[in-house]
Write a protein that holds these residues in place. Structure first.
Motif, short mmCIF file in Angstrom:
data_model
loop_
_atom_site.label_atom_id
_atom_site.label_comp_id
_atom_site.label_asym_id
_atom_site.label_seq_id
_atom_site.Cartn_x
_atom_site.Cartn_y
_atom_site.Cartn_z
N LEU A 176 -6.46 -9.40 3.39
CA LEU A 176 -7.40 -8.30 3.38
C LEU A 176 -6.76 -7.06 4.00
O LEU A 176 -5.96 -7.16 4.93
N PRO A 177 -7.10 -5.88 3.49
CA PRO A 177 -6.63 -4.65 4.14
C PRO A 177 -7.10 -4.62 5.60
O PRO A 177 -8.17 -5.15 5.92
N ARG A 178 -6.31 -4.03 6.45
CA ARG A 178 -6.67 -3.97 7.88
C ARG A 178 -6.80 -2.51 8.28
O ARG A 178 -5.86 -1.89 8.78
N PRO A 179 -7.99 -1.96 8.08
CA PRO A 179 -8.19 -0.54 8.39
C PRO A 179 -8.39 -0.31 9.88
O PRO A 179 -8.65 -1.25 10.65
N SER A 236 -0.78 -3.57 12.93
CA SER A 236 -1.25 -3.26 11.57
C SER A 236 -1.60 -1.79 11.39
O SER A 236 -1.87 -1.36 10.27
N ALA A 237 -1.58 -1.01 12.48
CA ALA A 237 -1.91 0.42 12.39
C ALA A 237 -0.68 1.19 11.90
O ALA A 237 0.02 1.85 12.66
N PRO A 247 1.15 3.72 8.60
CA PRO A 247 0.69 4.81 7.73
C PRO A 247 -0.19 4.33 6.58
O PRO A 247 -1.19 4.97 6.25
N HIS A 248 0.14 3.18 6.00
CA HIS A 248 -0.67 2.69 4.88
C HIS A 248 -2.06 2.26 5.33
O HIS A 248 -3.01 2.27 4.54
N ALA A 249 -2.19 1.88 6.62
CA ALA A 249 -3.51 1.50 7.13
C ALA A 249 -4.46 2.69 7.11
O ALA A 249 -5.69 2.50 7.04
N LEU A 250 -3.94 3.91 7.15
CA LEU A 250 -4.81 5.09 7.07
C LEU A 250 -5.41 5.20 5.68
O LEU A 250 -6.56 5.63 5.52
N ARG A 251 -4.67 4.84 4.66
CA ARG A 251 -5.20 4.81 3.30
C ARG A 251 -6.29 3.73 3.18
O ARG A 251 -7.34 3.96 2.58
#
Length: 309
Positions: free
Chosen positions: A120-123, A251-252, A254-258
């Motif tokens: 799962l994405p980790r925002p 997991s924070a 750059p892609h986590a910002l997306r």
């Protein structure tokens, strides 16, 4: 030892890859991966049968062959996810080839893909995402670098861009319009609304940048310290320093910002199809991963807050 596939089969593979590039807009990395997957499959067939693989042999691939191939892939150390990707490439090639050669590809298409747990994405939380933007600016050693890094991460979170997409902007975008035309993976274009905060962040960067980005519309908008294109690793490093300062998990990135952009839009009532378009996902199933993230967060809040929990 494996034997090279026949010239006709090599031509067919080249034709399929050309089809993917021309009609589906597959990226160079995707094409390389598919070519590697199919080359591995053909090499397995030749070794499995002890002779060259031609069109006749390919049309006769059986369910037993497919089971043996998947066992071979897993025995070579491939993860279930990697094996599933390889099988998907093989199925895609057979589906395309069967339409042109007029044979039944059912034995291949019926092969079961290995099961694997999708990550799962980790925002980040909304507060953490906002804090990251301020922190990457605070840790920069020069004002213009602070403005640059803040502008980049604002585009990642505020517009849902990939880091490669943000760094592909040119001097022609020094005054960001209200909507950007972004060319994403596989050359797929999409229109992305631009928040005033992102416009302001880029404007601040352009004002402080020591290089004449506004005068060079064809050159990169975001520059490194020597004036060349900004290396994405520098943004990753700034994010790493920011998350350490803020106590955020690894997991924070750059892609986590997306991911955060998509998850927060969904939580605010955003339409899944619209979010798919904003992110540039080719398949809705990719975007649907964010519904699982939202449901997981909802259950976490429920378990913490429900009086009977």
């Amino acid at each position: 030892m494996s034997v090279l596939p026949s010239p006709a089969l090599r031509d067919a593979l080249a034709g399929w890859l050309s089809h993917l590039k021309a009609l589906d807009g597959a990226s160079a990395n995707t094409l390389r991966a598919y070519q590697s997957d199919l080359s591995g499959f053909l090499a397995f067939l030749s070794a499995h049968n002890g002779d060259a693989v031609g069109m006749t042999r390919l049309k006769a691939v059986s369910q037993s062959d497919m089971r043996a191939f998947l066992a071979h892939v897993r025995a070579g150390g491939a993860s279930a996810r990697s094996a599933a990707r390889t099988l998907s490439a093989v199925k895609g090639f057979f589906r395309w080839l069967a339409e042109r050669e007029g044979f039944d590809p059912t034995a291949v298409l019926a092969a079961r893909s290995p099961r694997y747990q999708r990550k799962l994405p980790r925002p980040l939380s909304e507060d953490a995402a906002r804090s990251v933007i301020g922190t990457v600016a605070d840790i920069a050693r020069e004002d213009w670098i602070a403005a640059r890094d803040a502008a980049v991460v604002t585009l990642l979170y505020g517009c849902g861009l990939r880091i490669s997409e943000a760094l592909s902007l040119t001097g022609a975008e020094t005054e960001l319009p209200s909507a950007l035309r972004i060319r994403g993976k596989g050359g797929k274009e999409r229109i992305v609304p631009v928040l005033p905060a992102a416009q302001s962040a880029v404007r601040d960067y352009v004002r402080l940048c020591p290089f004449p980005v506004a005068d060079e519309p064809a050159s990169p908008l975001f520059r490194g310290v020597r004036g060349g294109p900004l290396n994405p690793r520098l943004i990753a490093r700034a994010m790493e320093q920011a998350r350490e300062a803020l106590g955020l998990p690894a997991s924070a990135t750059p892609h986590a910002l997306r991911h955060s952009f998509a998850t927060h839009l969904l939580a605010a009532g955003g339409d899944l199809r619209a979010i798919q378009e904003l992110l540039g996902h080719a398949s809705l199933s990719t975007t649907q991963a964010y519904t699982a993230v939202d449901a997981a967060r909802l259950m976490e809040v429920y378990e913490k807050a429900h009086p009977r929990a």
